[in-house]
Scaffold this motif. Structure first.
Motif, short mmCIF file in Angstrom:
data_model
loop_
_atom_site.label_atom_id
_atom_site.label_comp_id
_atom_site.label_asym_id
_atom_site.label_seq_id
_atom_site.Cartn_x
_atom_site.Cartn_y
_atom_site.Cartn_z
N GLN A 115 35.93 -17.18 31.81
CA GLN A 115 36.00 -17.01 30.39
C GLN A 115 34.34 -17.91 30.48
OE1 GLN A 115 39.15 -18.40 29.05
NE2 GLN A 115 38.46 -18.11 27.16
N ARG B 155 35.14 -15.63 24.82
CA ARG B 155 36.22 -14.30 25.61
C ARG B 155 36.78 -14.71 27.54
NH1 ARG B 155 32.89 -9.18 26.20
NH2 ARG B 155 30.62 -10.61 26.97
N GLN B 156 37.39 -14.16 26.53
CA GLN B 156 37.92 -14.17 29.03
C GLN B 156 37.76 -12.26 29.37
OE1 GLN B 156 41.52 -16.19 30.03
NE2 GLN B 156 42.56 -15.09 30.91
#
Ligand code: SAM
Length: 416
Positions: free
Chosen positions: A379, A387-388
């Protein structure tokens, strides 16, 4: 295991009363001269009669002296320490003294067995037949059923579990796991009578196909199949067994111990509960310790993440002591310490904060270790936005964890 039956010395009635209320033995030649006290008695040790000759000096509320023991299969001398309790005297377990006890226990292979034998005679030598046994490192004391229930609950035992109890006594741990949770498993014990009892009780509970008991030394037992391992052994025995557990158990295996911890291996969880049916100790409470077998993660790990369209290289140097991990990540030529590092079985998580042109960039990694790979997610948080990404790391160097160099306890030197 504080197997200390309450020993009430009632010299007037010439009775040495051993509690908890199990039986009394007559004192022979009780003498009190000034502060010197002595008496003899005969009691069974491992099914054989043995003669005890106790001799000590009373100092306030304590007696310090020595006890000579002679029987068919056992002979020796040990320290005798007692302290006064309401209405009598209680044996005190003197660990230092016990460590010097003779070595004529039935199992020549184990010095600890001889030591146990000392514990046994100091503390439980004329207790009920249920607490006597032929030989072994740890005497038989059953875990009270409410503690068994708590231990299995803490380990979250379920129908997919394979439970192994090392030193299984009458089998209650594995039988309960099978009956209450549908688990499978086995127990091992040196005492053949207890093993037979375990198999009988399993049959009676209708779980003989899922709970089996074998007459086997726990040091020679393959525990690799366990998903849950339970123990109620003496503290030294826990330490002796610890390297085997670390070597054989799969990462993620849950270990639950009654009353004793595993030294430097701090538990992931511990609790104390009331144990009204506990046959030993005075406070009728039990401790439960819980560990999750950690995967070996120490070493160097590498991965890349695409950041702003470019692959960014990460190299993690990870040090491990049991489930405790710490390390540094080198990212973009900068070294930063990892934060919030956690290892639970094969699950690993940590975060890394790097300064990126005045802004703080936080990477939060979580994943599962599969041999020399980690599969998980990263992450990435910049200010409030996140955002991942998929996180795939590979181990490039494998280091020995710090705990691997710990030595098992030194066994006492036995006099000839
Ligand atoms: C304190 S009792 C625990 C019994 C059972 N696990 C329970 O919790 O009710 C310890 C047991 O370990 C057994 N034992 C001691 N040393 C052993 C060894 N080296 N191998 C197998 N069993 C052993 C003893 O016979 C005894 O039954």
């Amino acid at each position: 295991m504080y197997l200390l039956p309450r020993v009430n010395l009632e010299l007037r009635s010439r009775l040495l009363e051993l509690k908890p209320g199990i039986r009394s033995v007559s004192l022979q030649n009780p003498r009190l001269r000034g502060d010197q006290i002595s008496f003899n008695f005969t009691a069974e040790v491992n099914g054989d009669p043995a003669r005890y000759e106790l001799d000590g000096r009373i100092e306030g509320d304590a007696i310090a002296g020595s006890a000579a023991l002679s029987g068919k299969r056992i002979r020796g001398r040990l320290d005798w320490n007692a302290k006064r309790i309401a209405g009598g005297w209680n044996q005190v377990q003197n660990r230092k003294a016990l460590a010097m006890i003779f070595g004529t226990a039935a199992r020549k292979t184990s010095h600890i067995a001889a030591k146990f034998c000392g514990v046994f005679l100091v503390t439980g030598f004329v207790s009920a037949p249920a607490f006597t046994q032929d030989y072994g490192d740890t005497p038989y004391v059953p875990t009270p059923q409410n503690v068994v229930d708590k231990m299995l609950e803490v380990a979250q035992v379920g129908p997919k579990d394979y439970v192994i109890d090392l030193g299984s006594g009458d089998g209650r741990m594995v039988i309960t796991a099978a009956k209450k949770y549908g688990a499978r498993g086995f127990g091992v014990d040196l005492d053949k009578r207890l093993v037979a009892m375990g198999n009988r009780l399993a049959a009676r509970a209708g779980v003989a196909d899922r709970a089996k008991f074998y007459a086997r030394d726990l040091y020679e037992t393959d525990v690799s199949r366990a998903t849950v391992l339970t123990i109620y052994l003496l503290p030294e025995v826990n330490l002796m067994v610890r390297p085997r557990l670390l070597a054989m158990l799969k990462p993620g295996t849950r270990i639950v111990s009654h009353d004793y911890d595993m030294g430097e291996w701090t538990p992931d969880l511990s609790l104390i509960l009331d144990a009204p049916d506990k046959p030993v100790g005075r406070d009728h409470r039990s401790k439960v310790f819980y560990w999750i077998m950690p995967a070996t993660v120490s070493g160097k790990w590498r991965w890349q993440l695409p950041v702003e369209g470019k692959p960014l290289n990460f190299e993690l140097a990870l040090h491990q002591n049991f489930q405790n991990i710490e390390g540094t990540v080198e990212v973009d030529g900068r070294k930063v310490a990892i934060e919030d590092a956690k290892l639970a079985g094969t699950q690993i998580g940590f975060s890394v904060v790097v300064n990126d042109n005045g802004a703080s960039l936080r990477y939060q990694f979580s994943g599962r270790i599969v041999n020399n790979a980690i599969e998980g997610q990263a992450q990435i948080m910049r200010d409030q936005a996140g955002r991942q990404l998929a996180w795939n790391a590979t181990r490039t160097e494998l280091w020995e964890p710090a705990h691997a160099s710990l030595k098992p306890p030194q066994l006492p030197q036995m006099p000839n």
